[in-house]
Design a protein around this motif. Sequence first.
Motif, PDB file in Angstrom:
ATOM      1  N   ARG A 144     -11.388  -3.360 -14.956  1.00 29.68           N
ATOM      2  CA  ARG A 144     -11.801  -3.383 -13.393  1.00 29.68           C
ATOM      3  C   ARG A 144     -13.154  -2.396 -13.553  1.00 29.68           C
ATOM      4  O   ARG A 144     -13.333  -1.570 -13.960  1.00 29.68           O
ATOM      5  N   ASP A 155      -4.134  -6.474  -0.588  1.00 34.30           N
ATOM      6  CA  ASP A 155      -4.290  -5.508  -1.939  1.00 34.30           C
ATOM      7  C   ASP A 155      -4.699  -6.156  -3.028  1.00 34.30           C
ATOM      8  O   ASP A 155      -3.856  -7.098  -3.729  1.00 34.30           O
ATOM      9  N   ASP A 161      -4.692  -5.510  -6.188  1.00 36.63           N
ATOM     10  CA  ASP A 161      -3.985  -4.901  -7.570  1.00 36.63           C
ATOM     11  C   ASP A 161      -2.548  -5.474  -7.459  1.00 36.63           C
ATOM     12  O   ASP A 161      -2.069  -5.952  -8.310  1.00 36.63           O
ATOM     13  N   THR A 162      -2.052  -5.671  -6.255  1.00 37.13           N
ATOM     14  CA  THR A 162      -0.732  -6.342  -5.749  1.00 37.13           C
ATOM     15  C   THR A 162      -0.790  -7.802  -6.242  1.00 37.13           C
ATOM     16  O   THR A 162       0.293  -8.353  -6.791  1.00 37.13           O
ATOM     17  N   THR A 213     -15.073  -2.761 -10.428  1.00 29.78           N
ATOM     18  CA  THR A 213     -15.444  -2.533  -8.847  1.00 29.78           C
ATOM     19  C   THR A 213     -14.283  -1.352  -8.627  1.00 29.78           C
ATOM     20  O   THR A 213     -13.205  -1.298  -8.934  1.00 29.78           O
ATOM     21  N   SER A 214     -14.816  -0.729  -7.150  1.00 28.83           N
ATOM     22  CA  SER A 214     -13.766   0.166  -6.679  1.00 28.83           C
ATOM     23  C   SER A 214     -13.206  -0.533  -5.452  1.00 28.83           C
ATOM     24  O   SER A 214     -12.359   0.195  -4.868  1.00 28.83           O
ATOM     25  N   THR A 215     -13.471  -1.802  -5.464  1.00 31.32           N
ATOM     26  CA  THR A 215     -12.922  -2.656  -4.233  1.00 31.32           C
ATOM     27  C   THR A 215     -11.555  -2.546  -4.455  1.00 31.32           C
ATOM     28  O   THR A 215     -10.932  -3.163  -5.535  1.00 31.32           O
ATOM     29  N   ARG A 216     -10.660  -2.362  -3.217  1.00 34.91           N
ATOM     30  CA  ARG A 216      -9.276  -2.371  -3.526  1.00 34.91           C
ATOM     31  C   ARG A 216      -8.475  -3.542  -2.720  1.00 34.91           C
ATOM     32  O   ARG A 216      -7.479  -4.107  -3.183  1.00 34.91           O
ATOM     33  N   THR A 217      -9.296  -3.864  -1.834  1.00 33.57           N
ATOM     34  CA  THR A 217      -8.742  -5.052  -0.926  1.00 33.57           C
ATOM     35  C   THR A 217      -9.739  -6.113  -0.552  1.00 33.57           C
ATOM     36  O   THR A 217     -10.857  -6.000  -0.593  1.00 33.57           O
TER      37      THR A 217
END
Length: 550
Positions: A427, A403, A405-406, A429-433
Amino acid sequence: MAHLALQPVRLERIIQMQSLIVQAVFDLDRFMQLVVDNLQELTHAMGAVVELVDGDDMVYRAASGCMAPYVGMRLAQASSLSGLCVRTTEVLTCSDAESDPRVDLDACRRVGVRSMVCTPLLQGGQAIGVLKVMSSQVAAFDANDEQALRLMADVLGAALGKQMAFDQLTKAEERLRASEAFLDRTGRAAGVGGWELDMRAGELIWSDQTRRIHEVPPDWKPELDSAIGFYAPQARHLIRQAVERAVQDGTSWDLELPMRTAKGRDIWVRSCGEAERDHDGIVRLIGAIQDVTEHRLRKDELRREQQLRNEIERHAAETRALLAERSDILNVLAHEVRQPLNNASAALQSAARVLTDIHESTVSQRLSRARTVMSQVLASIDNTLAVATLLARSSPAERVDADIDTLIEVTIADIAEDQQHRIQIERATSTRTAAMDTSLMRLALRNLLSNALKFSPPDTPVKLRLSDSDEPLALVLDVIDRGPGIAPALVPNLFERTARPEAASLGAGHHLGLYIVRRVMELHGGQVQLQRNGPDGVTMRLLLCLAPGD
């Protein structure tokens, strides 16, 4: 022989033939051909031949007339008139082959012979062949022909022995010359020469190749002292002692010694020698000499290579020992130093919060500054451990889906508490991982953020912007500060593990820390870039290429 006296013409012809035989001396084939040619004409035969004994056969060695095509034909002694003539050493006449059991009838029919006369060719009382005339007519030869054949055979037999002996001698000499030429060619190719020392005559003989090795003229006459004089001064006593021992008790030798040729060229030779004896003792020394300069050079080169290999192996062992010692030191840093510092940092943080709660701001600020210093020490230790690990690592990072954000949260938590508020997240981008080695990416991102905070004016923000890249397909992390920029002299080697004196005033973090960032991104198949550099700030960009399936 009274009837020959009545035929002076024939007698004169025989004398002429004998004269031709003398003129043909030392040419065996021409010698026998002259005999059969003249004998055929003298006796009016269809052909004449000289047959010589070869084991159990009789072989046509010379032939004239219609018998000329049969040179080389073999007849068995046991079944032929020629063989019988050799065994009895008598003149034999066959008036009609069809009725004479002594002849080889099949052979006679094959060549068209009906009558013949054979006389033995004697050498030392032993028949070595026959002289024979043949005709296709029955009873074609009379007593005069037989007598002429006897006279010619007497002369031919005596001369034939001399001719054959000379022919054998000539062939032996040719073989000897060919053998000497062969030995000279092989000796030249192998670089091996021969020599012989006659003890009784005191004469030293060298082969042509031995002269070539010593680089002396072909007609140069060696003596023992002059031959020893070619050896290098430190080797002369060795070769002289070897010769003396061989003369005294027959001890052989095989030595490699330095030598200087007649043209001043320094070479190495292998000298071998041994003694030959007869009933009176040692009569000669014989031996060989070989130019082994190239072999010696290769052997010296191999010895040097072996010494170098041993030295390399010794250095490798020392390096392994140093690496083991470094590993022990790193373990101390990781376990004996880093963990207590972490515990102390956590205790300082807890104490600072308590003091804040009870409004002891002055002491709380001092504890925060102490914790900041401790955080810097921990960061230095982490970088040192990372460099030690990344330098030895060649395989790509083991990436797992993590992740983003982590990652950002734990990285900011590594920053000094009083500096965390300066970091702004943007941010785009919508990319989360993303697939990554979280611990390595955390280290790289922390180094960039720490540098940006350190070299920016106090209380100015540092922005962490996340975006996407289509070419290459990657997650982009930009760290943007408002500092004075990086000196142009430092830019070419910005991401190298090199430190220069002039870099000290600009921050060593631009070296060890940025080198770690570069290696982390390389292990992820990505890269770090100096995206912007100016007096109003620096932008550092991380390109984390997406793994297949992201």
